[in-house]
Design a protein around this motif. Structure first.
Motif: not given
Lengths: 596, 596
Positions: B576, B579-580, B583
């Motif tokens: 996660a 991703d942060e 993206h």
């Protein structure tokens, strides 16, 4: 600036997410449309910003005191409470028949948020009174209603909830307080209750305690608990106050936060027995108490949103004013306000997105509550009630857990100043810390979500909610724009993870309960994150639709940006929670208790 | 029980992860093998458990006071400090030439952890003295060393670091304190310094302030800052104390936590100028200060581990004693100790896994420090130094951030009792809250990790570390057993995410710095989580290897179970974060400052 109510965001949620115009179609709420909401919220903001908010720091510095057998509340509280009752704020959501204003929860919840942002300690007194009103409305005899309701709805008297005893916290089966019938319809109550919020204070003439106790011969465990009304002062037939009852505060607690709110230890019946009256039927006390608890749990979730909002406002203000370091992109040669720095921005956006997401979720839950109680169609009422009840542990659990993160980030934004008490950021962190504990810890909320709300119907309702979320994803994909597309992707991934977890929980709750309950809090955090993200998705859609129509364009664009941030930084946490639940249950229980 | 040093876990890390026998191969550390480590740690445990730990609560209830122009420390602190110096604890890691014991950091770090678990507020005084010693050893003239070092190493005098000014926190370019050369080798120093830990106290005869200031005509910004020694009392030629210097405490702060540790505002030169002596060369002050800061940053990371350990111990004790509710699996018909409940177990395991993981990481970092300073081969020294420097922001940033989570869980395990100050769980939460702020906030550590430690070499060192992690994964896959296989999978996923992030950071730091720095703290949290998890992987391997050889089998099995839990519940957070970072950068900066 002390506190400014986020009226735009509240009204946006009330109008476009909760659907206030639909609420206003419900019988009894005909006058409660958008304009009423706006008027009530503006008046409420004025009162809380001007009267209640300035007392917040004072309450922390001069907490309620226990002295000479009496509780002395923070200077200014009594006067502010008098203004609160004179303004009719206690009766906002209560029946017109008893002097209330009969407004929907959809509007009332925003007012509760403001009061709590202004002053969490102060707000607890009305919050507990709300619970007492709710219990009496549900199960009180006509005589009890006649004696107590009008005074509680006006705020002239206040209410309390007496559940906890030293040995009985989450586990109410262990309650030992006993009640002896006197043959005249009254009971004598004997026992010790702890953690009684506003159990004693000097802001009202009488305090109406709602008390869990056992009648002699009652079954063991939770099925032998009854609910009693035990007033501080007995009430004469003409409604005037009579003798002092045998319930006495013996001390108040020294707490980490919400210091202005007196947390009392109450002794019932140390002398001749405290006189009480049964609410409803014997041995159904827990059932009635759950009515109060559900109202209170929702309200505590709103407290989480409220304290997060206040912490956010303070952090933004500091980040705008504090000048420190040059920007990393070289866009200025001198030091700049720290709001220019990417990590400060990331913290503020996280605070903002979590707060707005939870506000949206709570607002939608409030509308479901209103429909559950006022819809003319029985099936619609039942569906709304089920949806509301699914949301209550999420509002309570997720919004209060996120308030820990938000208030801690609030301290962090302030740097060293955040650790100095005079700054005020630390108070929000301290005050917030009770929210994941009282009215049922996060684990208790999670047990409710796993057991009653998910496993009991085999995950059916959870899957139905997921289907609604899928519709929002479709709408986001067709709406156009990068933000909508990004959020659709994140929502889809989170919903897929949610469905996998629902299957796991539904299939394990009975056959391997340790596995299901090992993932209970992660499941709550996952579901709360998803549902709040879903509402941010609906908010983004509404904002895109309204954009360009002459409304507040800056607000709408900020909503779109915040919703996108929610997807890219908050919703992305979901798959890890799924992994923990579905693949990590065994390692939670692997270590024997003696090995710790 | 107040505090019991986790000697088994510390010695396991020192022996099997840090490799104390290899450290004992280094010149100067010949006597510092496993047996020495065990003997020192046992003695250290006795002292801290018996003398320092009992003062922790007292320090919170009776903080240091500012009265009549003097700081009065908590009752008992002065006597405990005298015992601390008599025991030679201040000199543990310092040169034998100056009266120290010359032990490696690999052993010293465990002692620092114990002191901080026992009493974070008390431990800060020696921690700051360590920094002053480090700075003088590195850059002090022979005269300065001769005057100050022996007294500091013995603990007879204490040290401080004076960086912050009201307008200059993270941004030292804004330092305004000025120093005027007097022609006799001394300077007169004028200015105000804030947040000076133990800047004034009554536990030692003299206080040696290390102070950042500007000499007239120095370049602007950080390149014009020099470092000075400014003692509270001037020192005569014979080493005796002379006149009171013109540096005065004007107040101490009222803080959220670490209340026993006096945080002073110091005025330099309000009367005739404070006499100071230049350390090293003019305008190189920041460079020297970074030496102190790096030592202090590592130590603050250890403080995070220390407070987490203490919060964990308290929570375990409560969970074993508190009886509440029946088990969800129906294994008992009566209420059981709450440690039997899955969510309490999940919380305790999370606390334990985070603490052990960070302890393992810090222990390995300490060994790298020792090799960086004592290895006979220059290249080996350089490689160890680079590895250590990569780890410092992780130890400081990740271990202190995890301490927020752990101490908050500690409160949660206690339920309502956790919110009552007398319980003591809340103190750990309050004390811990400074750790992510002082000695450089988490964002400052993250900037260091992004800029100096990753982007500068294009991610080369980060990738080399990832290659070592891959080797541990291979070893776990061949080691056999479900726990090892599970952890190998989680490590692999986390390492892959790490590599993707390193590429992103390395490629964006210059061309799109806002994007790289928007992900700086998530990158730090990712890297810290991964490196701690890597060490848990090595711990699991060592435990499996040692198992069945007649050693403490219960400890080894618990280590394996905890390592598996780390993989399944902590390492899973990594994707996660990736991703942060990769993206989500644009949405961090999307909202204009005025839209907040």
């Amino acid at each position: 600036m002390s506190y400014t109510a986020p009226l735009k965001d509240m009204l946006f949620a009330i109008e476009h997410l909760a659907g206030i115009e639909q609420v206003a179609q419900l019988p009894g709420f005909e006058d409660a449309g958008r304009d009423t909401a706006a008027a009530v919220l503006e008046e409420c903001a004025r009162f809380n910003e001007g009267v209640v908010a300035p007392l917040n720091v004072i309450g922390d510095q001069q907490p309620s005191r226990w002295q000479d057998g009496a509780v002395h509340t923070t200077p200014g509280f009594k006067e502010a409470y008098a203004q609160f009752t004179q303004g009719g704020w206690q009766g906002l959501q209560h029946p017109v028949d008893h002097g209330g204003q009969g407004l929907p929860k959809t509007i009332g919840a925003a007012c509760v948020e403001m009061l709590n942002s202004a002053n969490l300690s102060f707000a607890l007194c009305p919050l507990l009174t709300d619970g007492a009103i709710e219990a009496l409305l549900t199960a009180g005899s006509e005589a009890l209603k006649a004696t107590y309701l009008d005074k509680l709805v006006s705020g002239e008297w206040t209410g309390t909830m007496n559940l906890t005893e030293p040995q009985a916290g989450s586990d109410l089966a262990l309650v030992r307080t006993r009640a002896e019938p006197q043959g005249d319809g009254s009971y004598k109550v004997f026992g010790t209750k702890i953690y009684i919020t506003y159990g004693e204070h000097d802001m009202a003439d009488n305090i109406v305690h709602l008390v869990l106790a056992r009648v002699a011969g009652a079954p063991e465990g939770v099925k032998g608990i009854s609910l009693f009304v035990v007033p501080k002062f007995l009430v004469n037939a003409d409604g005037s106050l009579g003798a002092r009852n045998d319930v006495h505060c013996v001390s108040i607690e020294h707490k980490l936060g919400i210091k202005a709110s007196p947390t009392a230890v109450l002794q019932f019946g140390d002398h001749r027995g405290a006189t009480g009256w049964l609410v409803g039927e014997e041995n159904r006390g827990l059932e009635y108490m759950f009515i109060m608890m559900n109202a209170a749990r929702y309200a505590v979730g709103v407290q989480g949103i409220a304290i997060a909002e206040r912490a956010y406002q303070k952090a933004v203000q500091y980040a705008r004013e504090r000048v420190q370091s040059r920007p990393v992109d070289g866009s200025a040669r001198a030091s700049v306000p720290i709001i220019q720095h990417p990590d400060v921005r990331r913290m503020l956006m996280t605070m903002r997105a979590l707060t707005e997401g939870c506000r949206a979720m709570a607002s939608v839950a409030a509308a479901a509550y209103d429909a559950a109680h006022h819809h003319p169609d029985a099936q619609a009422r039942q569906e709304s009630a089920a949806f509301y009840e699914f949301l209550v542990p999420l509002v309570k659990g997720f919004a209060t857990e996120m308030s820990q993160e938000v208030t801690s980030l609030g301290v962090q934004v302030h740097g060293g100043m955040g650790f100095i008490e005079e700054t005020g950021a630390a108070q929000y962190l301290r005050d917030a810390r009770i929210l994941t504990i009282y009215e049922g810890t996060t684990a208790i909320q999670a047990n409710d979500l796993v057991g009653r709300k998910t496993a009991r119907d085999g995950g059916q309702l959870a899957r139905a909610i997921a289907a609604h979320i899928a519709q929002t994803e479709d709408a986001l994909r067709t709406a156009g724009g990068d933000a909508a597309a990004s959020l659709a992707t994140r929502l889809g991934a989170a919903r897929t993870a949610f469905l996998e977890v629902v299957d796991f929980i539904a299939s394990h709750a009975k056959e391997d309960p340790n596995a299901a309950y090992a993932g209970s809090v992660p499941y709550l955090m996952l579901a709360g994150n998803l549902v709040a993200g879903w509402q941010m998705g609906r908010a983004l859609l509404a904002a895109q639709q309204l954009s360009g129509q002459g409304q507040d364009e800056a607000f709408l664009q900020a909503k779109i940006a915040t919703a996108r941030f929610y997807g890219e930084h908050i919703l992305v946490r979901v798959p890890a929670l799924k992994d923990e639940i579905v693949h990590g249950a065994a390692s939670v229980m692997a270590l024997a208790p003696e090995a710790f």
